[in-house]
Write a protein that holds these residues in place. Structure first.
Motif, short mmCIF file in Angstrom:
data_model
loop_
_atom_site.label_atom_id
_atom_site.label_comp_id
_atom_site.label_asym_id
_atom_site.label_seq_id
_atom_site.Cartn_x
_atom_site.Cartn_y
_atom_site.Cartn_z
N SER A 63 0.83 -1.20 0.00
CA SER A 63 0.00 0.00 0.00
C SER A 63 0.87 1.25 0.00
CB SER A 63 -0.91 0.02 1.24
OG SER A 63 -1.73 -1.13 1.26
N ALA A 64 0.34 2.30 -0.60
CA ALA A 64 1.02 3.60 -0.63
C ALA A 64 0.61 4.42 0.58
CB ALA A 64 0.66 4.33 -1.92
N LEU A 65 1.35 5.46 0.85
CA LEU A 65 1.12 6.35 1.99
C LEU A 65 -0.34 6.80 2.06
CD1 LEU A 65 2.49 8.05 4.29
CD2 LEU A 65 2.66 9.88 2.60
N GLY A 66 -0.97 6.62 3.21
CA GLY A 66 -2.33 7.09 3.44
C GLY A 66 -3.42 6.13 3.03
N VAL A 67 -3.10 5.08 2.29
CA VAL A 67 -4.10 4.11 1.86
C VAL A 67 -4.67 3.40 3.08
CG1 VAL A 67 -4.40 1.86 0.70
CG2 VAL A 67 -3.19 3.73 -0.45
N VAL A 68 -5.99 3.22 3.09
CA VAL A 68 -6.66 2.43 4.12
C VAL A 68 -7.22 1.18 3.46
CG1 VAL A 68 -8.64 2.31 5.70
CG2 VAL A 68 -7.21 4.34 5.66
N ARG A 69 -6.95 0.04 4.08
CA ARG A 69 -7.54 -1.24 3.66
C ARG A 69 -8.37 -1.74 4.83
NH1 ARG A 69 -4.93 -3.97 -0.85
NH2 ARG A 69 -3.12 -2.76 -1.54
N GLY A 70 -9.65 -1.96 4.57
CA GLY A 70 -10.51 -2.47 5.64
C GLY A 70 -11.63 -1.52 5.90
N LEU A 71 -12.43 -1.90 6.77
CA LEU A 71 -12.38 -2.90 7.82
C LEU A 71 -12.99 -4.20 7.27
CD1 LEU A 71 -13.69 -0.57 10.58
CD2 LEU A 71 -11.38 -1.41 10.41
N HIS A 72 -12.24 -5.28 7.33
CA HIS A 72 -12.66 -6.55 6.76
C HIS A 72 -12.77 -7.62 7.82
CE1 HIS A 72 -10.37 -5.01 2.98
NE2 HIS A 72 -11.58 -4.50 3.05
#
Length: 190
Positions: A63-72
């Motif tokens: 992931s790049a700076l600031g990317v959010v993954r989730g909430l999973h």
């Protein structure tokens, strides 16, 4: 390897102790015996939920700076995972969605990075998400079940009922995460 309990029931943090010298470092990133012994001794499940041999899949995201993954999360039997940041740093967030848990509905955040190599044991029944804190962040997941898209759960990373504070402005989320349902909707389905 040091092991710490988290504020959320049954969540453990495994902290390797890297050997550092002029060449760089060496660290053990996983030890099945330590994992099994500590999980059995420190969790309410008494080790009966997951053992080291139950992990069947390793995955990695970048992931790049600031990317959010989730909430999973996962419905059905849920999904246990061991999460670590192999490169860079992330702000990692867990939310307990186990109805009978003493920490149901509570959240806790952790910093995972490539400096101390902490591993986060996420038991079944948790939402999980993270934000990249560095220009690139590689997150590795060791998972105890094959992925079944029919069991995927997603809750909005910016849901006001959860009020998760992300340390950086959010630079990007997936289309799926942008369209995720809210916490109240998830509660209705649990």
């Amino acid at each position: 390897m040091r092991v710490e309990t988290a504020d959320l029931a049954d969540v453990l943090v495994f902290r390797p102790e890297p050997f550092r010298d002029e060449r760089g470092l060496f660290t053990r990133t996983f030890d099945a015996r330590t994992f099994d012994d500590e999980l059995s001794a420190r969790t309410a499940a008494g080790g009966g939920a997951v053992r080291a041999a139950d992990f069947i899949q390793d995955s990695q995201s970048r992931s790049a700076l600031g990317v959010v993954r989730g909430l999973h999360g996962r419905s059905g039997r849920g999904e246990a995972k061991l999460v670590r940041c192999a490169h860079g740093a992330v702000h990692d967030v867990l939310v307990d969605i186990r109805r009978g848990s003493s920490t149901f509905g509570m959240q806790q955040s952790f910093t995972l990075d490539d400096v101390d190599f902490a591993h986060l044991y996420v038991p079944r029944g948790f939402l999980h998400g993270f934000q990249a804190l560095t220009p690139t962040a590689d997150v590795c997941y060791r998972i105890d079940r094959e992925h079944d898209p029919a069991e995927d759960i997603a809750v909005a990373y910016d849901d006001p009922d959860l009020g998760i504070v992300w340390p950086l402005p959010v630079s990007l989320v997936s289309v799926r995460d942008a369209a995720a349902r809210g916490w109240a909707q998830l509660l209705e389905s649990l």
